[in-house]
Design a protein around this motif. Structure first.
Motif, PDB file in Angstrom:
ATOM      1  N   PHE A  11       0.857  -1.176   0.000  1.00  0.00           N
ATOM      2  CA  PHE A  11       0.000   0.000   0.000  1.00  0.00           C
ATOM      3  C   PHE A  11       0.900   1.236   0.000  1.00  0.00           C
ATOM      4  N   ASP A  12       0.552   2.198  -0.826  1.00  0.00           N
ATOM      5  CA  ASP A  12       1.344   3.423  -0.900  1.00  0.00           C
ATOM      6  C   ASP A  12       0.512   4.633  -0.494  1.00  0.00           C
ATOM      7  N   ASP A  13       1.135   5.537   0.239  1.00  0.00           N
ATOM      8  CA  ASP A  13       0.572   6.881   0.432  1.00  0.00           C
ATOM      9  C   ASP A  13       1.393   7.815  -0.445  1.00  0.00           C
ATOM     10  N   LEU A  14       0.739   8.521  -1.340  1.00  0.00           N
ATOM     11  CA  LEU A  14       1.446   9.306  -2.340  1.00  0.00           C
ATOM     12  C   LEU A  14       1.090  10.784  -2.250  1.00  0.00           C
ATOM     13  N   GLU A  15       2.111  11.613  -2.296  1.00  0.00           N
ATOM     14  CA  GLU A  15       1.901  13.066  -2.320  1.00  0.00           C
ATOM     15  C   GLU A  15       2.636  13.639  -3.513  1.00  0.00           C
ATOM     16  N   THR A  16       1.922  14.310  -4.389  1.00  0.00           N
ATOM     17  CA  THR A  16       2.571  15.018  -5.489  1.00  0.00           C
ATOM     18  C   THR A  16       2.040  16.450  -5.466  1.00  0.00           C
ATOM     19  N   PRO A  17       2.646  17.342  -6.266  1.00  0.00           N
ATOM     20  CA  PRO A  17       2.135  18.719  -6.288  1.00  0.00           C
ATOM     21  C   PRO A  17       0.680  18.776  -6.775  1.00  0.00           C
ATOM     22  N   PHE A  18       0.173  17.669  -7.323  1.00  0.00           N
ATOM     23  CA  PHE A  18      -1.167  17.687  -7.921  1.00  0.00           C
ATOM     24  C   PHE A  18      -2.207  17.010  -7.042  1.00  0.00           C
ATOM     25  N   TYR A  84       6.699  13.728  -3.958  1.00  0.00           N
ATOM     26  CA  TYR A  84       7.464  14.205  -5.109  1.00  0.00           C
ATOM     27  C   TYR A  84       7.411  15.721  -5.136  1.00  0.00           C
ATOM     28  N   GLY A  85       8.521  16.319  -5.542  1.00  0.00           N
ATOM     29  CA  GLY A  85       8.532  17.760  -5.759  1.00  0.00           C
ATOM     30  C   GLY A  85       7.989  18.080  -7.133  1.00  0.00           C
ATOM     31  N   PHE A  86       8.094  19.338  -7.505  1.00  0.00           N
ATOM     32  CA  PHE A  86       7.451  19.794  -8.727  1.00  0.00           C
ATOM     33  C   PHE A  86       8.021  19.136  -9.979  1.00  0.00           C
ATOM     34  N   ASP A  87       9.299  18.758  -9.960  1.00  0.00           N
ATOM     35  CA  ASP A  87       9.842  18.190 -11.194  1.00  0.00           C
ATOM     36  C   ASP A  87       9.618  16.679 -11.287  1.00  0.00           C
TER      37      ASP A  87
ATOM     38  N   GLU B 181       7.623  27.296 -16.948  1.00  0.00           N
ATOM     39  CA  GLU B 181       6.807  26.088 -17.057  1.00  0.00           C
ATOM     40  C   GLU B 181       7.751  24.884 -17.091  1.00  0.00           C
ATOM     41  N   HIS B 182       7.513  23.920 -16.207  1.00  0.00           N
ATOM     42  CA  HIS B 182       8.401  22.759 -16.157  1.00  0.00           C
ATOM     43  C   HIS B 182       8.110  21.769 -17.278  1.00  0.00           C
ATOM     44  N   ASN B 183       6.838  21.489 -17.507  1.00  0.00           N
ATOM     45  CA  ASN B 183       6.449  20.501 -18.522  1.00  0.00           C
ATOM     46  C   ASN B 183       6.768  21.036 -19.916  1.00  0.00           C
ATOM     47  N   LEU B 184       7.520  20.271 -20.707  1.00  0.00           N
ATOM     48  CA  LEU B 184       8.024  20.800 -21.983  1.00  0.00           C
ATOM     49  C   LEU B 184       6.927  20.992 -23.029  1.00  0.00           C
ATOM     50  N   LEU B 185       5.893  20.140 -22.999  1.00  0.00           N
ATOM     51  CA  LEU B 185       4.802  20.340 -23.960  1.00  0.00           C
ATOM     52  C   LEU B 185       4.071  21.647 -23.673  1.00  0.00           C
ATOM     53  N   LYS B 186       3.862  21.913 -22.388  1.00  0.00           N
ATOM     54  CA  LYS B 186       3.212  23.180 -22.014  1.00  0.00           C
ATOM     55  C   LYS B 186       4.138  24.365 -22.309  1.00  0.00           C
ATOM     56  N   ALA B 187       5.433  24.161 -22.066  1.00  0.00           N
ATOM     57  CA  ALA B 187       6.396  25.217 -22.368  1.00  0.00           C
ATOM     58  C   ALA B 187       6.356  25.547 -23.863  1.00  0.00           C
ATOM     59  N   TYR B 188       6.225  24.512 -24.688  1.00  0.00           N
ATOM     60  CA  TYR B 188       6.171  24.728 -26.144  1.00  0.00           C
ATOM     61  C   TYR B 188       4.977  25.596 -26.522  1.00  0.00           C
ATOM     62  N   ARG B 189       3.815  25.335 -25.905  1.00  0.00           N
ATOM     63  CA  ARG B 189       2.638  26.183 -26.211  1.00  0.00           C
ATOM     64  C   ARG B 189       2.932  27.653 -25.898  1.00  0.00           C
ATOM     65  N   LYS B 190       3.633  27.875 -24.799  1.00  0.00           N
ATOM     66  CA  LYS B 190       3.943  29.266 -24.427  1.00  0.00           C
ATOM     67  C   LYS B 190       4.944  29.888 -25.402  1.00  0.00           C
ATOM     68  N   VAL B 191       5.905  29.084 -25.844  1.00  0.00           N
ATOM     69  CA  VAL B 191       6.872  29.570 -26.828  1.00  0.00           C
ATOM     70  C   VAL B 191       6.145  29.958 -28.115  1.00  0.00           C
ATOM     71  N   GLN B 192       5.213  29.117 -28.536  1.00  0.00           N
ATOM     72  CA  GLN B 192       4.433  29.419 -29.750  1.00  0.00           C
ATOM     73  C   GLN B 192       3.688  30.747 -29.602  1.00  0.00           C
ATOM     74  N   ALA B 193       3.162  30.988 -28.406  1.00  0.00           N
ATOM     75  CA  ALA B 193       2.425  32.235 -28.169  1.00  0.00           C
ATOM     76  C   ALA B 193       3.354  33.450 -28.255  1.00  0.00           C
ATOM     77  N   ILE B 194       4.621  33.269 -27.866  1.00  0.00           N
ATOM     78  CA  ILE B 194       5.595  34.371 -27.935  1.00  0.00           C
ATOM     79  C   ILE B 194       6.017  34.622 -29.386  1.00  0.00           C
ATOM     80  N   GLY B 195       6.099  33.549 -30.175  1.00  0.00           N
ATOM     81  CA  GLY B 195       6.516  33.731 -31.574  1.00  0.00           C
ATOM     82  C   GLY B 195       6.946  32.464 -32.290  1.00  0.00           C
ATOM     83  N   PRO B 196       8.061  31.837 -31.836  1.00  0.00           N
ATOM     84  CA  PRO B 196       8.616  30.699 -32.592  1.00  0.00           C
ATOM     85  C   PRO B 196       7.636  29.527 -32.691  1.00  0.00           C
TER      86      PRO B 196
END
Lengths: 303, 303
Positions: A11-18, A84-87, B181-196
């Motif tokens: 059994f796991d207890d899990l904490e993530t930023p989400f 887990y931390g944010f990354d 933004e940590h997640n690269l797919l989300k980061a890409y959306r933001k990059v697109q909004a800036i220009g590239p």
């Protein structure tokens, strides 16, 4: 012709930023068997406590998973609490209660002792070797997962069992610790000298590197917009990878590459929800579609 | 129909666990042009000092590299001194002497102002925008490299030039810093909004991730047993990537994937020796062979 897996059910207890979840089904053998059984019948050897009840057994029902080696003992099941931390790259262990897992001595049911494929999940290498010795015939291949705790604390026992192993699945830090070598190609040569001829290096969000006598391969992680919980990603990968290999009945480099993609696809489902939730729900169609998308993504036609 | 590159030409002092070298040719425009010119003619705009002499000019001779935009000024050339630890992942800057680079104000020769392909190497974004404004016609594409120094210290100027950019090449930490933004797919959306619309994320030993409107791609780094000096790997990648794109004259996803492999192949040569040494010596045959080996490595046939 089953794939025999020895490991933990917890059994796991899990904490993530989400968000957080308590007492979700976990353990290497849970993720592994739920993943591998999509491709090949699995036999599980593990131990649980009295708190493991109908709700947990139900998760494995209706799948080609043989639980006759899942022993239920007086006491509580293995219980892990992590965050887990944010990354999301590294789990912080908050609590570990081994409970009945403390005295786990895997004993293979008679019917399991001639299985052609054997996965030794991350447990004491002394026990891993004991499992190998219980087999009445040498499996076609033996795969093994381990961790720094054993690499640093039980090196001799680990080397002994690795002499019996064909496929080693570890993360990047682990293979470097095991071989005392930073460069992965050089580390692979040292692994081969110890025993395993096939090395799978799990690199989290960077994917997987595969080393075989016929050549090497690297697959990225399937890119996801939402990664909720990385718990079990490695065991899910191992399940998809070894389940695919068992179904294929061969380990040439083309099959190993396809198995790598399959493992990565399965892991990508696991991390999208908490615990085994997505792995339980995902359909055969979902798996096929994502495998196709993954193949298309990594295919290069323009050269 | 040349590829115009604006950047730095420098002398580097390099220290790695495998040895040290003093005053080797360096700078983004050196690595970039030596790499890109294997695929397409390159025009260089940069500044050097009086210490830049025949030995340095000779490196560029006999290649389709137009140095008429390489200005020689009184004083010393840009001089960087850096060292790497055993894992070679991050350079430690020991000394930076900007010298003549301090007052670099790129001025495009008349013949360069209508080039269809423009690479803005990592310099002050105010200067990068000024270069774009000197073009007499909008290039078919503009590519840009930058670093955390500008992302954190000149965010507005950077955003302004990014509005003119089609292809952004940065490392992982940089795209996260730019987009928060940590997640690269989300980061890409933001990059697109800036220009590239096209984002290339350089991940060192983990390879490269490519984001395009038509789909995404990830290539591992070519696995090497001996990595001596990672200096210039990113600029060499950019040269191979953009040189290939310029030669192809298109930026559909298949061409972009092939360009990514090409960039990774070129970078793999650079890191095998100090400075630009291997990049100077490598033959067309070597490049073709390694490209073939790389393609075979990542091809999956077993699914």
């Amino acid at each position: 012709m089953s794939l025999l897996a020895v490991g933990s059910v917890a059994f796991d207890d899990l904490e993530t930023p989400f968000g957080k979840r308590e007492r979700v089904l976990g353990g290497s053998a849970s993720y592994f068997s739920l993943s591998a059984s999509r491709f090949h019948p699995v036999q599980v050897v593990a131990v649980v406590g009295e708190d493991f009840g109908p709700d947990q057994y139900r998760v494995f029902e209706g799948r080609p998973i043989d639980l006759s080696g899942l022993v239920r003992k007086p006491g509580q099941s293995f219980h892990w609490k992590g965050s887990y931390g944010f990354d999301l790259n590294e789990a912080r262990t908050l609590e570990t209660h081994l409970n009945v897992f403390q005295d786990f001595h895997p004993e293979l049911p008679e019917a399991f002792r001639s299985s052609p494929y054997l996965f030794l999940g991350n447990i004491d290498p002394v026990l891993q070797l004991d499992v190998v010795k219980q087999m009445t015939q040498r499996p076609r291949w033996v795969a093994l997962d381990t961790m720094n705790f054993w690499i640093n604390g039980a090196r001799e026992a680990l080397q002994a069992v690795l002499g019996e192993v064909d496929i080693l699945l570890v993360n990047e830090g682990e293979v470097r610790a095991l071989t005392q070598e930073h460069n992965l190609l050089k580390a692979y040569r040292k692994v081969q000298a110890i025993g395993p001829k096939i090395l799978v290096v799990k690199r989290g969000e960077y994917g997987v590197s595969l080393f075989t006598p016929e050549g090497i391969f690297a697959a990225p992680a399937f890119p996801l917009e939402d990664v909720f919980d990385p718990t079990g990603a490695g065991d899910t990968f191992a399940g998809g990878f070894l389940g695919f290999l068992s179904a294929a009945g061969k380990t040439d480099v083309d099959t190993l590459k396809a198995a790598t993609i399959t493992g990565a696809v399965m892991a990508s489902f696991t991390v999208e929800k908490f615990g085994t939730q997505n792995l339980e729900m995902v359909t055969e169609h979902d798996i096929k579609e994502r495998t196709k998308a993954f193949s298309n993504m990594i295919r290069v036609d323009g050269l």
